[in-house]
Design a protein around this motif. Structure first.
Motif, mmCIF file in Angstrom:
data_model
loop_
_atom_site.group_PDB
_atom_site.id
_atom_site.type_symbol
_atom_site.label_atom_id
_atom_site.label_comp_id
_atom_site.label_asym_id
_atom_site.label_seq_id
_atom_site.Cartn_x
_atom_site.Cartn_y
_atom_site.Cartn_z
ATOM 1 N N ARG A 96 54.070 -37.984 -10.346
ATOM 2 C CA ARG A 96 52.998 -37.044 -10.004
ATOM 3 C C ARG A 96 51.691 -37.732 -9.639
ATOM 4 O O ARG A 96 50.716 -37.059 -9.371
ATOM 5 C CB ARG A 96 52.755 -36.096 -11.159
ATOM 6 N N ALA A 97 51.668 -39.045 -9.695
ATOM 7 C CA ALA A 97 50.435 -39.754 -9.354
ATOM 8 C C ALA A 97 50.079 -39.431 -7.906
ATOM 9 O O ALA A 97 50.937 -39.353 -7.039
ATOM 10 C CB ALA A 97 50.633 -41.255 -9.544
ATOM 11 N N ARG A 98 48.806 -39.215 -7.662
ATOM 12 C CA ARG A 98 48.348 -38.833 -6.325
ATOM 13 C C ARG A 98 47.289 -39.813 -5.873
ATOM 14 O O ARG A 98 46.536 -40.344 -6.674
ATOM 15 C CB ARG A 98 47.767 -37.426 -6.366
ATOM 16 N N ARG A 99 47.224 -39.989 -4.593
ATOM 17 C CA ARG A 99 46.285 -40.946 -4.018
ATOM 18 C C ARG A 99 44.831 -40.592 -4.334
ATOM 19 O O ARG A 99 44.011 -41.452 -4.580
ATOM 20 C CB ARG A 99 46.515 -40.978 -2.507
ATOM 21 N N GLU A 100 44.524 -39.297 -4.353
ATOM 22 C CA GLU A 100 43.140 -38.894 -4.592
ATOM 23 C C GLU A 100 42.733 -38.945 -6.072
ATOM 24 O O GLU A 100 41.573 -38.778 -6.395
ATOM 25 C CB GLU A 100 42.837 -37.519 -4.001
ATOM 26 N N LEU A 101 43.694 -39.162 -6.963
ATOM 27 C CA LEU A 101 43.386 -39.266 -8.383
ATOM 28 C C LEU A 101 43.651 -40.696 -8.845
ATOM 29 O O LEU A 101 44.786 -41.132 -8.920
ATOM 30 C CB LEU A 101 44.230 -38.305 -9.217
ATOM 31 N N GLN A 102 42.596 -41.420 -9.112
ATOM 32 C CA GLN A 102 42.704 -42.779 -9.617
ATOM 33 C C GLN A 102 42.621 -42.742 -11.140
ATOM 34 O O GLN A 102 42.068 -41.801 -11.714
ATOM 35 C CB GLN A 102 41.584 -43.649 -9.053
ATOM 36 N N GLU A 160 34.214 -33.693 -16.504
ATOM 37 C CA GLU A 160 34.629 -32.739 -17.533
ATOM 38 C C GLU A 160 35.765 -33.293 -18.368
ATOM 39 O O GLU A 160 36.456 -34.232 -17.957
ATOM 40 C CB GLU A 160 35.021 -31.400 -16.920
ATOM 41 N N THR A 161 35.955 -32.708 -19.537
ATOM 42 C CA THR A 161 37.058 -33.099 -20.408
ATOM 43 C C THR A 161 38.359 -32.534 -19.849
ATOM 44 O O THR A 161 38.354 -31.580 -19.063
ATOM 45 C CB THR A 161 36.859 -32.581 -21.841
ATOM 46 N N VAL A 162 39.471 -33.106 -20.279
ATOM 47 C CA VAL A 162 40.790 -32.638 -19.853
ATOM 48 C C VAL A 162 41.623 -32.419 -21.120
ATOM 49 O O VAL A 162 42.284 -33.331 -21.592
ATOM 50 C CB VAL A 162 41.488 -33.664 -18.932
ATOM 51 N N PRO A 163 41.593 -31.210 -21.693
ATOM 52 C CA PRO A 163 42.257 -30.980 -22.974
ATOM 53 C C PRO A 163 43.770 -30.789 -22.911
ATOM 54 O O PRO A 163 44.417 -30.784 -23.952
ATOM 55 C CB PRO A 163 41.577 -29.719 -23.487
ATOM 56 N N SER A 164 44.323 -30.628 -21.706
ATOM 57 C CA SER A 164 45.761 -30.363 -21.629
ATOM 58 C C SER A 164 46.297 -30.680 -20.233
ATOM 59 O O SER A 164 45.541 -30.856 -19.280
ATOM 60 C CB SER A 164 46.044 -28.889 -21.946
ATOM 61 N N VAL A 165 47.603 -30.703 -20.147
ATOM 62 C CA VAL A 165 48.267 -30.920 -18.862
ATOM 63 C C VAL A 165 47.916 -29.797 -17.893
ATOM 64 O O VAL A 165 47.680 -30.031 -16.709
ATOM 65 C CB VAL A 165 49.801 -31.016 -19.064
ATOM 66 N N ARG A 166 47.836 -28.600 -18.403
ATOM 67 C CA ARG A 166 47.510 -27.454 -17.548
ATOM 68 C C ARG A 166 46.132 -27.626 -16.907
ATOM 69 O O ARG A 166 45.944 -27.385 -15.719
ATOM 70 C CB ARG A 166 47.559 -26.161 -18.372
ATOM 71 N N ARG A 167 45.175 -28.086 -17.690
ATOM 72 C CA ARG A 167 43.823 -28.302 -17.148
ATOM 73 C C ARG A 167 43.785 -29.493 -16.193
ATOM 74 O O ARG A 167 43.020 -29.485 -15.233
ATOM 75 C CB ARG A 167 42.816 -28.492 -18.277
ATOM 76 N N LEU A 168 44.592 -30.506 -16.439
ATOM 77 C CA LEU A 168 44.669 -31.633 -15.504
ATOM 78 C C LEU A 168 45.258 -31.170 -14.179
ATOM 79 O O LEU A 168 44.771 -31.541 -13.108
ATOM 80 C CB LEU A 168 45.497 -32.771 -16.075
ATOM 81 N N ASP A 169 46.279 -30.334 -14.238
ATOM 82 C CA ASP A 169 46.884 -29.808 -13.015
ATOM 83 C C ASP A 169 45.858 -29.006 -12.214
ATOM 84 O O ASP A 169 45.796 -29.112 -10.991
ATOM 85 C CB ASP A 169 48.098 -28.945 -13.373
ATOM 86 N N GLU A 170 45.036 -28.218 -12.894
ATOM 87 C CA GLU A 170 43.978 -27.466 -12.204
ATOM 88 C C GLU A 170 42.963 -28.420 -11.579
ATOM 89 O O GLU A 170 42.515 -28.204 -10.450
ATOM 90 C CB GLU A 170 43.257 -26.534 -13.184
#
Length: 182
Positions: A96-102, A160-170
């Protein structure tokens, strides 16, 4: 009494029982929601004060220079000491690694950072070697993990914080557009 009457009574009793159980389930979900709000364990991202970063180029803080030219992107900050970071790293992995997310891994030690990166296959999207990651995190004034730093038009936009996978996906979904702020 006929068999049809007995069956009808049984169906009515079962329908009432199902309705009562459904009502109890709805009430339990409401109570759970209230408890999560009271204990502050809601699954929502919290904005991190990034006024000191706003409008500045990522490379000024030791991040890769190519981030200074991206229309929209982000930096996910993880640490091997946090359980949520492990969940996020496992979810991202190499698939799931994406180019725009380092990814910036801020380890407690060089060995811990290297094993964390290797365990989850994050090498291809690693932004800074773990040895320098602590200095970069300090320069950013970021002492919270997991977190995501949003970049728009080559400049820091928000954090911002990332408390869960769901929030990371958003958050990853918001990276697809140049206006990545909430």
């Amino acid at each position: 009494m006929s068999l049809a009457v007995v069956a009808l009574v049984l169906v009515v009793v079962l329908a009432i029982a199902v309705a009562l159980l459904l009502g109890a389930l709805i009430e339990m979900y409401r109570q759970l929601e209230q408890l999560r709000a009271y204990l502050s364990i809601e699954d929502r991202a919290e904005e991190i004060d990034s006024t000191h970063l706003a409008g500045r180029r990522p490379s000024a803080f030791g991040l890769a220079e190519h981030l200074d030219t991206v229309p929209a992107g982000g930096v996910l900050v993880l640490s091997e000491k946090c359980a949520t970071c492990h969940q996020l790293a496992e979810w991202i992995g190499p698939r799931r690694a994406r180019r725009e997310l380092q990814i910036l891994v801020v380890p407690q030690s060089q060995d811990n950072g290297a094993s964390f990166i290797e365990e989850y296959g994050l090498t291809q999207h690693l932004l800074v070697e773990p040895l320098r990651a602590g200095a970069v995190s300090n320069a950013l004034g970021l002492h919270t993990t997991p977190a995501v730093l949003f970049i728009a038009e080559g400049r820091f936009a928000s954090m911002e914080t990332v408390p869960s996978v769901r929030r990371l996906d958003e958050a990853i979904g918001r990276l697809a557009t140049p206006n990545v702020a909430r």
